[in-house]
Design a protein around this motif. Structure first.
Motif, PDB file in Angstrom:
ATOM      1  N   GLU A   1       0.858   4.178  -2.742  1.00 42.23           N
ATOM      2  CA  GLU A   1       0.400   5.522  -2.405  1.00 42.23           C
ATOM      3  C   GLU A   1       1.441   6.568  -2.751  1.00 42.23           C
ATOM      4  O   GLU A   1       1.097   7.720  -3.037  1.00 42.23           O
TER       5      GLU A   1
ATOM      6  N   ARG B   1      -3.053  -5.758 -12.828  1.00 44.33           N
ATOM      7  CA  ARG B   1      -2.825  -4.310 -12.777  1.00 44.33           C
ATOM      8  C   ARG B   1      -2.717  -3.833 -14.218  1.00 44.33           C
ATOM      9  O   ARG B   1      -2.187  -4.536 -15.083  1.00 44.33           O
TER      10      ARG B   1
ATOM     11  N   PRO C   1      -1.129  -4.445 -22.050  1.00 47.99           N
ATOM     12  CA  PRO C   1      -0.832  -5.886 -22.128  1.00 47.99           C
ATOM     13  C   PRO C   1      -1.568  -6.674 -21.058  1.00 47.99           C
ATOM     14  O   PRO C   1      -1.587  -6.294 -19.892  1.00 47.99           O
TER      15      PRO C   1
ATOM     16  N   GLU D   1     -10.281   2.349  -8.919  1.00 46.36           N
ATOM     17  CA  GLU D   1      -9.787   1.030  -9.312  1.00 46.36           C
ATOM     18  C   GLU D   1      -9.927   0.798 -10.808  1.00 46.36           C
ATOM     19  O   GLU D   1      -9.166   0.037 -11.397  1.00 46.36           O
TER      20      GLU D   1
ATOM     21  N   ARG E   1      -6.947  20.009  -9.730  1.00 47.24           N
ATOM     22  CA  ARG E   1      -7.781  19.561  -8.614  1.00 47.24           C
ATOM     23  C   ARG E   1      -6.888  19.224  -7.442  1.00 47.24           C
ATOM     24  O   ARG E   1      -6.017  18.388  -7.526  1.00 47.24           O
TER      25      ARG E   1
ATOM     26  N   ARG F   1     -13.694   4.522  -4.447  1.00 42.01           N
ATOM     27  CA  ARG F   1     -12.774   3.395  -4.649  1.00 42.01           C
ATOM     28  C   ARG F   1     -12.988   2.750  -6.013  1.00 42.01           C
ATOM     29  O   ARG F   1     -12.032   2.443  -6.734  1.00 42.01           O
TER      30      ARG F   1
ATOM     31  N   ARG G   1       0.828  -1.198   0.000  1.00 44.44           N
ATOM     32  CA  ARG G   1       0.000   0.000   0.000  1.00 44.44           C
ATOM     33  C   ARG G   1       0.864   1.251   0.000  1.00 44.44           C
ATOM     34  O   ARG G   1       0.606   2.206  -0.734  1.00 44.44           O
TER      35      ARG G   1
ATOM     36  N   THR H   1      -3.720  16.772  -2.466  1.00 44.80           N
ATOM     37  CA  THR H   1      -3.900  15.490  -1.789  1.00 44.80           C
ATOM     38  C   THR H   1      -3.784  14.326  -2.770  1.00 44.80           C
ATOM     39  O   THR H   1      -3.702  13.175  -2.352  1.00 44.80           O
ATOM     40  N   ARG H   2      -3.807  14.638  -4.060  1.00 43.74           N
ATOM     41  CA  ARG H   2      -3.562  13.652  -5.104  1.00 43.74           C
ATOM     42  C   ARG H   2      -2.521  14.224  -6.048  1.00 43.74           C
ATOM     43  O   ARG H   2      -2.505  15.435  -6.293  1.00 43.74           O
TER      44      ARG H   2
ATOM     45  N   PRO I   1      -1.834   2.698 -16.778  1.00 42.95           N
ATOM     46  CA  PRO I   1      -3.214   2.829 -16.302  1.00 42.95           C
ATOM     47  C   PRO I   1      -4.085   3.607 -17.279  1.00 42.95           C
ATOM     48  O   PRO I   1      -3.596   4.376 -18.099  1.00 42.95           O
TER      49      PRO I   1
ATOM     50  N   LEU J   1      -6.131   6.432 -17.303  1.00 40.00           N
ATOM     51  CA  LEU J   1      -6.428   7.582 -16.458  1.00 40.00           C
ATOM     52  C   LEU J   1      -7.711   8.265 -16.899  1.00 40.00           C
ATOM     53  O   LEU J   1      -8.020   8.343 -18.081  1.00 40.00           O
TER      54      LEU J   1
ATOM     55  N   THR K   1      -7.622   7.671  -0.342  1.00 38.62           N
ATOM     56  CA  THR K   1      -7.652   6.266  -0.724  1.00 38.62           C
ATOM     57  C   THR K   1      -9.044   5.680  -0.661  1.00 38.62           C
ATOM     58  O   THR K   1      -9.237   4.522  -0.945  1.00 38.62           O
TER      59      THR K   1
ATOM     60  N   PRO L   1      -9.951  16.374  -3.298  1.00 35.26           N
ATOM     61  CA  PRO L   1     -11.013  15.425  -3.611  1.00 35.26           C
ATOM     62  C   PRO L   1     -12.072  15.441  -2.512  1.00 35.26           C
ATOM     63  O   PRO L   1     -11.790  15.870  -1.383  1.00 35.26           O
TER      64      PRO L   1
ATOM     65  N   PRO M   1       1.151  -9.345  -9.624  1.00 34.50           N
ATOM     66  CA  PRO M   1       1.800  -8.805  -8.440  1.00 34.50           C
ATOM     67  C   PRO M   1       1.778  -9.823  -7.308  1.00 34.50           C
ATOM     68  O   PRO M   1       0.971 -10.752  -7.327  1.00 34.50           O
TER      69      PRO M   1
ATOM     70  N   HIS N   1      -1.018  -1.625 -16.875  1.00 32.35           N
ATOM     71  CA  HIS N   1       0.200  -0.869 -17.181  1.00 32.35           C
ATOM     72  C   HIS N   1       0.251  -0.599 -18.662  1.00 32.35           C
ATOM     73  O   HIS N   1       0.462  -1.513 -19.432  1.00 32.35           O
TER      74      HIS N   1
ATOM     75  N   HIS O   1      -1.261  14.806  -9.615  1.00 29.64           N
ATOM     76  CA  HIS O   1      -1.651  14.821 -11.026  1.00 29.64           C
ATOM     77  C   HIS O   1      -0.616  15.581 -11.800  1.00 29.64           C
ATOM     78  O   HIS O   1      -0.528  16.783 -11.667  1.00 29.64           O
TER      79      HIS O   1
END
Lengths: 268, 268
Positions: free
Chosen positions: A164, B240, B209, B164, B254, B160, A160, A239-240, B244, B246, B262, B257, A257, B242, A242
């Motif tokens: 993060e 995962r 991939p 994700e 921003r 979340r 984690r 807080t994020r 991502p 976005l 998290t 949030p 993973p 790879h 970008h």
DNA sequence: TAAATAGTGTCTATAAGACATTATCCA
DNA sequence: TGGATAATGTCTTATAGACACTATTTA
């Protein structure tokens, strides 16, 4: 709520009166991480009572029912174990809960695990409750020595934390109130376990809006082995991140993973 | 796992005797999400008993102490509330735990919240335990109508889920075993709540991939309003993404949030 | 003076996004 | 036949990473 069947009388009763249920104990455990001498360390205690007497374990303890939520309990336990009356600049967040019925041989215990990040903390005070607590380097730690399922919790915590660092300003939680870009880079390298390109890292972190704010000051001296003085920064309002600071690609095509994708336990 | 020492049983049993502490009840709650007619829906039940009688709530119930972990309890509750004896293709993961002492007026109740994703599920069967359960569109739902702190849990769950989708193949959990790229795009658009560019999305998902594997088949018919048949795909081995996928930038910068970074509760 | 390091500049391969195009299918 | 759409192509811009370079400081 489901309608009761005769065989389920106790469950039916409990639906209306939770006190009728057989108890589950709730603990708050803490994976406290800090940087000492450039290496990632985790706070562990030596258990003084069975089960797992003498084994290393994450600090933690039972929730005070009706008085505190898991986060407050985690903060309290961390303060007790470090011997610090106050926890300066400690970032605390929930990691996840672990509740397998047999994870504690005494009874069914559900642990709400937390992650704590802090700048270089002192050694726990001798002669206090924290006497059994100590910082251990994570990379030379044998996970098999940990009590309960704490090896699994620690592994999830590290996953984690590594994730993060990509998306949040979490790395600044390992540093004092103001810091330099090379110091921030050292955090990323310690947690990710791989060297980063100094020049590119420098340009990239400063390009993330709201991540770092210059204080206008510089360090008093250059590096221990030479080099100019570095500018000091403080955490910005973001807080994020970008765009995110992505880790170097771990391989051509990583598809599996080591643990759960989110660092949380999951079931198929 | 080493066995605990059979030491002074009464000593530690007394220290951890649940009756020596005010008890904390543990529940497993489920935020079950599915797509129906292109819109994101959440499964809610109408409470038949106080507290919050008549209010909508997340499905859930008390853990069977000593018998099941939170994930198993969540799966069981979900099966009971949907009336489905078996849960096909349901992806279940832990969201986080909510344990404020006053969140349930009866007593201190800690809820281990879970996220469940599933392809278009049928309406809960009338005449069963699930009679009070129904799917509700999330975008027309008034969070103020939810019981307990379930509005907060739902908000965290949606955060979340949206996050994700960027980093994991979670979107495929909303679709049947094989699907088309436009169907996958519809999932992303429904969860993120914004339209995506069809052409660029198509090229991008196929470039990740391990995300999608062609089955070689196509749809039987074209789109309802014309267009060629689409190729069908199944989920690949990647856990995962790879790189991502976005989200489109929500704004120039921003920095704050709506909730915790998290999606988990955190404390400063 | 030599070595190390903070910070910046430059170049290239890659990726993202806007837009256009073609082929296919439904009504 | 017209309109909608799957899938691909093209172009522009932004970014990541490799590498070079200058300036500054310590030993």
């Amino acid at each position: 709520m489901p309608t009761p069947e005769p065989a389920d009388e106790r469950a039916w009763l409990a639906a209306y009166d939770p006190r009728a249920f057989p108890p589950i104990a709730v603990t708050a455990d803490v994976v406290a991480l800090t940087l000492r001498a450039g290496a990632l360390h985790v706070l562990l205690v030596e258990r003084g009572a069975p089960p797992y007497r003498g084994r290393l374990a994450l600090p933690g303890g039972f929730l005070r029912a009706g008085q505190e939520d898991p986060a407050a309990a985690a903060a309290r336990e961390l303060a007790e174990e470090t011997g610090l009356a106050e926890l300066p600049r400690v970032h605390l967040q929930q990691l996840g809960s672990y509740g397998a019925p047999d994870r504690d041989p005494r009874m069914h215990v559900l642990s709400v695990a937390h992650l704590a990040f802090a700048p270089d903390l002192p050694d726990p005070q001798a002669g206090t409750d924290a006497a059994a607590a100590a910082w251990h380097p994570v990379d030379t730690l044998d996970p098999g020595t940990l009590a309960f399922d704490h090896a699994r919790i620690l592994a999830d915590a590290l996953d984690r934390a590594r994730a993060e660092l990509e998306n949040t300003p979490l790395a600044t939680a390992f540093l004092p109130a103001d810091f330099t870009v090379p110091e921030l880079r050292a955090v990323y390298e310690a947690v990710w376990g791989e060297p980063l390109h100094p020049g590119n890292f420098h340009r990239k972190v400063l390009s993330v809006p709201g991540f770092l704010e210059p204080t206008g000051a510089t360090t008093e001296r250059g590096g221990t082995r030479g080099g100019p003085r570095a500018r000091r920064y403080r955490p910005g309002p973001a807080t994020r991140l970008h765009p995110p600071l992505l880790r170097p690609a771990p391989g051509p095509a990583r598809t599996t993973p080591p643990t759960a994708p989110t660092g949380l336990p999951s079931t198929p």
